[in-house]
Design an enzyme around this catalytic site. Sequence first.
Site, PDB file in Angstrom:
ATOM      1  N   HIS A   1      31.729  32.200  41.711  1.00 53.34           N
ATOM      2  CA  HIS A   1      31.436  33.431  40.988  1.00 53.34           C
ATOM      3  C   HIS A   1      30.958  34.466  41.975  1.00 53.34           C
ATOM      4  CE1 HIS A   1      31.938  31.894  36.957  1.00 53.34           C
ATOM      5  NE2 HIS A   1      31.250  30.820  37.289  1.00 53.34           N
TER       6      HIS A   1
ATOM      7  N   CYS B   1      35.622  36.901  41.237  1.00 54.39           N
ATOM      8  CA  CYS B   1      35.689  38.236  40.668  1.00 54.39           C
ATOM      9  C   CYS B   1      35.331  39.240  41.761  1.00 54.39           C
ATOM     10  CB  CYS B   1      34.668  38.373  39.538  1.00 54.39           C
ATOM     11  SG  CYS B   1      34.872  37.128  38.277  1.00 54.39           S
TER      12      CYS B   1
END
Lengths: 542, 377
Positions: B162, B204
């Site tokens: 992440h 991301c």
Amino acid sequence: LSIRPVLSDPEKQRGRSAAVAIAALVIAAGIPLWWKTTETYRAWLPAARISELEALQLELRVEVEVVFARGTLSPEQQKKVPASRITYESCCKSKSLCLVEADHALHTLTETSCGSVVIYIIPEASALLPQDMRVYVGRSRTALLRSQVASVVGAGLPEVLAALDPQMEQVLQTMSFNHQDVTAALTDRLRPGLSTRDSLADSMRAFKSSPGYEITFSLLNPDPKHHQLHWDVEAALDAYIYPLLHKMAPVANFSVDSQILYYAVLGVNPRYDASASAYTLSADSLAHVINPVEARLGSNAASSNPVLNFLLYVPDSLHSPLIIRNDQKQEVASNAFHSPRWGGIMVYNVDGAYGNDTQFPVDIAIDMSRVMGVFLSQLRLMLGFQQTGAPPGFVLEAAGREGVAEWELDRLLWSRSVENVATASASITSLAQLLDQIANIVINDNIAQQVASAVTALQAAVAELEAGNLALALEHSREAISASERAFFDPSLLHLLYFPDDQKFAIYIPLFLPMCVPILLSLLKIFREVQQHRAEKRAKRD
Amino acid sequence: GWKRGSSFLPGIDVTDTKLSTSAFLLLHQARAERFFRSDHTNNWAVLVCTSRFWFNYRHVANTLSVYRSVKRLGIPDSHIVLMLADDMACNHRNPKPATVFSHKNMELNVYGDDVEVDYRGYEVTVENFLRVLTGRLPPSTPRSKRLLSDDHSNILIYLTGHGGNGFLKFQDSEEISNVELADAFEQMWQKRRYNELLFIIDTCQGASMYERFYSPNLMALASSQVGEDSLSHQPDLAIGVHLMDRYTFYLLEFLEDIHPASQANMNDLFKVCPKSQCVSTPGHRTDLFQRDPGSVLITDFFGSVRKVEITMETINLTPHTETALAYVDQLPVAQIIHQKPKQKDWHPPDGFILGLWTLILLVFFRTYGIKHLKHIF
């Protein structure tokens, strides 16, 4: 209607002095205390000497002794040269033996230190060298140069030496170092494109300078049911490999081990060639041989030294004999190949040792001298001894049983010293730059000590190189590089302290703002009252 | 004496070398040219999965699929540093233990039989990752946990987890910023710990992580631009979590077609997972890389194609005649080591203890009465 508390004057005065006292305490004691407790410990580094290293200029000096044989100088020139009586006579049966004997005899006459060269000038008409050869380089640090200097009539000693200059320079470039060698040793620090193709290939092939190397000899037997192999590797190592490694002791430490792997196959299927009635491995497929084998080789988990692998592969009985073909589809005499910075593989065919109707498994003793001959030459390449490219007119004596000639070792020592000095100085300067840039990295005492000792050793190495003492220069350069590596790779130098400015504000504002605002406001209030008081006093006076 | 002078330049100037190196490499002749097509002699891979917890199954599957491809194309375990922040194969919630699948309906088990994880669980921290990259490990670290690359190594670095704008989250508790990563690469360059480096990130806003690079010979790929999220691919209803991220899924499909002798180059890699498949826009950065990406093979980073030279020279060695070893005439061992006869422990004669107990019992019953004897018999 607001009610303000009315303070009497002495109370006001007390209040004012309390505020001033607190402010004074905070500024005088608090700020220095906060600064000291959030400071990182940084030991002192010799920054001036380190910055000197950035502009380092290396000077390499070779001691050359030139000895003129009888018949090379005219009598008047002879008077000017300090003479010593050396006579050598022998009758030798064959030309080649003569040279070797002469070289050996001359070698015992003069004591040559590491890095120096002795050149014997022999007359043009001498029969010692073959007709078309001008220079003979022996196994130790001597060279025989055939030259006609007596033709320079009436010339003094400086002119004689000047006439010999170009030839002697050529000899020294072969025996000690030349421009290509030095640039190859410094490839990391130079702009690409400066080094030639050959030197680039050499620098890619040989291992970089390291404090130690691990050498592993492996015997791969994919077919134990048919072949029972015996190799006396310990005796072979003692006889052939250890002499070379002992000679290289000033350069690095070596640790040697050996293993036998059963049922280890090459990752490539060899193709059967009916014309040669043998299985062949083409040059293209060799690149894919190493990877499947490497997974099974293993290495010493305790050390981080580079590993050289030498594999001896005995093909299984179904795929025997197995030969390696080069690009031109010709058979390779050695039946071996090597990979830069990895090691070598040799294919040893044993199909000639038994017939069809023998009882399996067959006991086969491997001829270690043949195997070690190949491994020794591969080892020389991996360690940095370049493939000998003799200039025209030169005869270079092969190293033979000892593995390496002394002048070849000297060549390696020159390039290693230069490489070590370059790498160590680059490490130290880059470390100093890093520590400078990052203000809150902790510099422990041991790091400062390593850096200081590295700088001292570097300066000593440069001084020794200038003076021409190669052995001492190499020792100092090794010290320098090990100290600089230890300092650079110290585990405590990890920079995890990157604080962007907004994070710094976010940490300090909640701590200090609630405390500083009342102090500042009260100081402002006092200041304004004092100003008002002064204004009133001035008005009263006027 | 004979003097030779030499001087050297400690820095390396990146801008004006581009022209000379590309001209240098344009000559194509014999097989010797293949030796110089690229400057590397060995390959390394550092594969990192930074997230833990069962619902981040896909990050472990991402890393393991890249690991599998890299191994299949030839890089040995000794040259791979695999860091997995959590153990999915042996997780209590895994309905198919000892497996990690990348395709739904359990088509492909990327866990395999011979996974070698070098940093596992809580060992995967920002500190350890930076230590592996810069080489500043404690001396007790074993060889398998080190990145022992040299100046002719090509390194592949793959990160997944992440992330956000300018950072990547490790273990749900700390983060690495793009500035730290760029500084770590610069330190690697200063010590010439790599020849060329390929950096792939699947998180991301992944493109933010390579924004700050400034060292030469770096090529970077990311699965999404700043402001975009990288999406996961498909859930498996039997396992109950998303199995892979889209970018790595299509990357794995692309790599399955590559074999060690393949000539596919980096331009093909840039085309992996266009926006129609990935939903996010993959990005790449090649301005710091000196070679033209079209001339860089996929196997330069994902595989391990060795440069090989035929050994032309051999040294003639005469067979070594073994001098017969003379052994000293030794005494037999029994005469050297005089042993004292072993002392047998003295035991009381047989039956003595039984008789003693009988006596004690009889005295007891005599004293207290014979009626207690019935309790024994």
